[in-house]
Design a protein around this motif. Structure first.
Motif, short mmCIF file in Angstrom:
data_model
loop_
_atom_site.label_atom_id
_atom_site.label_comp_id
_atom_site.label_asym_id
_atom_site.label_seq_id
_atom_site.Cartn_x
_atom_site.Cartn_y
_atom_site.Cartn_z
N ILE A 158 7.36 -5.51 5.31
CA ILE A 158 8.28 -6.23 4.42
C ILE A 158 8.78 -7.50 5.09
O ILE A 158 8.82 -8.57 4.48
CB ILE A 158 9.46 -5.32 4.00
CG1 ILE A 158 8.97 -4.17 3.14
CG2 ILE A 158 10.52 -6.12 3.26
CD1 ILE A 158 10.02 -3.07 2.91
N SER A 159 9.15 -7.38 6.36
CA SER A 159 9.67 -8.56 7.07
C SER A 159 8.62 -9.65 7.17
O SER A 159 8.93 -10.83 7.00
CB SER A 159 10.21 -8.17 8.45
OG SER A 159 9.17 -7.83 9.34
N ILE A 180 13.31 -7.77 10.74
CA ILE A 180 13.74 -6.42 10.35
C ILE A 180 15.27 -6.36 10.40
O ILE A 180 15.90 -5.73 9.55
CB ILE A 180 13.10 -5.35 11.26
CG1 ILE A 180 11.60 -5.27 10.99
CG2 ILE A 180 13.76 -3.99 11.05
CD1 ILE A 180 10.83 -4.34 11.92
N ASN A 181 15.84 -7.03 11.37
CA ASN A 181 17.30 -7.07 11.48
C ASN A 181 17.94 -7.66 10.22
O ASN A 181 18.99 -7.22 9.79
CB ASN A 181 17.70 -7.87 12.72
CG ASN A 181 18.81 -7.20 13.48
OD1 ASN A 181 18.96 -5.99 13.41
ND2 ASN A 181 19.58 -7.99 14.18
N GLU A 199 7.40 1.12 10.12
CA GLU A 199 6.13 0.45 9.85
C GLU A 199 6.20 -0.37 8.56
O GLU A 199 5.75 -1.52 8.50
CB GLU A 199 5.02 1.50 9.75
CG GLU A 199 3.64 0.92 9.52
CD GLU A 199 2.58 2.01 9.41
OE1 GLU A 199 1.65 1.81 8.61
OE2 GLU A 199 2.68 3.03 10.11
N VAL A 200 6.80 0.18 7.54
CA VAL A 200 6.93 -0.53 6.27
C VAL A 200 7.95 -1.66 6.38
O VAL A 200 7.76 -2.73 5.81
CB VAL A 200 7.28 0.46 5.12
CG1 VAL A 200 7.50 -0.28 3.81
CG2 VAL A 200 6.18 1.50 4.96
N TYR A 258 0.82 -1.22 0.00
CA TYR A 258 0.00 0.00 0.00
C TYR A 258 0.85 1.27 0.00
O TYR A 258 0.64 2.20 0.78
CB TYR A 258 -0.98 0.02 1.19
CG TYR A 258 -1.92 -1.14 1.19
CD1 TYR A 258 -3.03 -1.16 0.34
CD2 TYR A 258 -1.70 -2.23 2.03
CE1 TYR A 258 -3.90 -2.25 0.33
CE2 TYR A 258 -2.55 -3.32 2.02
CZ TYR A 258 -3.65 -3.33 1.18
OH TYR A 258 -4.50 -4.41 1.15
N ILE A 259 1.84 1.26 -0.89
CA ILE A 259 2.70 2.43 -1.07
C ILE A 259 2.89 2.66 -2.56
O ILE A 259 2.42 1.87 -3.38
CB ILE A 259 4.07 2.25 -0.37
CG1 ILE A 259 4.77 0.99 -0.90
CG2 ILE A 259 3.92 2.17 1.14
CD1 ILE A 259 6.18 0.83 -0.42
#
Length: 157
Positions: A53-54, A61-62, A48-49, A29-30
């Protein structure tokens, strides 16, 4: 955190999961332009994005911020001469002249000659004099980044 490597890794994740930029943009949603900016290193996704994605790719996220890049092509900077010249020039072209010269400061004479042959427009001697002393950690960090970019490139292709 290395923006250049993160951007290439985001591109790798997208392509290896068979998304176009447009499809991924719809999924998150971007805008497609936002994805393009991430993949070219202009910006990075916000927290947040990154979380979206993760979850989408089943990683942390790491993992995105510190990509787990395997040494599938080369393990260290001294091996760059095994990469085809045209490909290596393209990868190294993503780095500024100062970074290339600093990376060469910790390399063998053979690799220095090879770099001077690849980029004859750079006056390495003059640049080294201009830069002066550099901490070994900086040399190693740039060399590691170059090795990571070489290993990532193969994954993306």
């Amino acid at each position: 955190m290395n923006t250049r490597i993160i951007s290439r890794y985001l591109q790798l994740l997208r392509k290896s999961n068979n998304y176009t930029q447009e499809e991924l943009a719809k999924e998150l949603y971007i805008s497609r332009q936002a994805i393009s900016k991430w993949e070219t290193g202009i910006t990075l996704p916000d927290l947040e994005v990154l979380l979206k994605i993760s979850k989408l790719y089943g990683i942390t996220i790491n993992d995105i911020l510190e990509p787990p890049i395997q040494a599938k092509r080369i393990a260290d900077f001294e091996q760059i001469s095994v990469i085809p010249e045209s490909e290596l020039k393209e990868i190294l072209g993503q780095f500024d002249t100062r970074s290339l010269v600093i990376a060469s400061m910790g390399a063998s004479p053979e690799i220095n000659e090879y770099l001077e042959k690849l980029f004859p427009n750079i006056d390495y001697r003059l640049m080294r004099e201009h830069i002066g002393l550099v901490r070994i950690e900086e040399v190693e960090a740039i060399q590691k980044e170059i090795v990571s970019m070489i290993n990532l490139e193969k994954e993306i292709q």
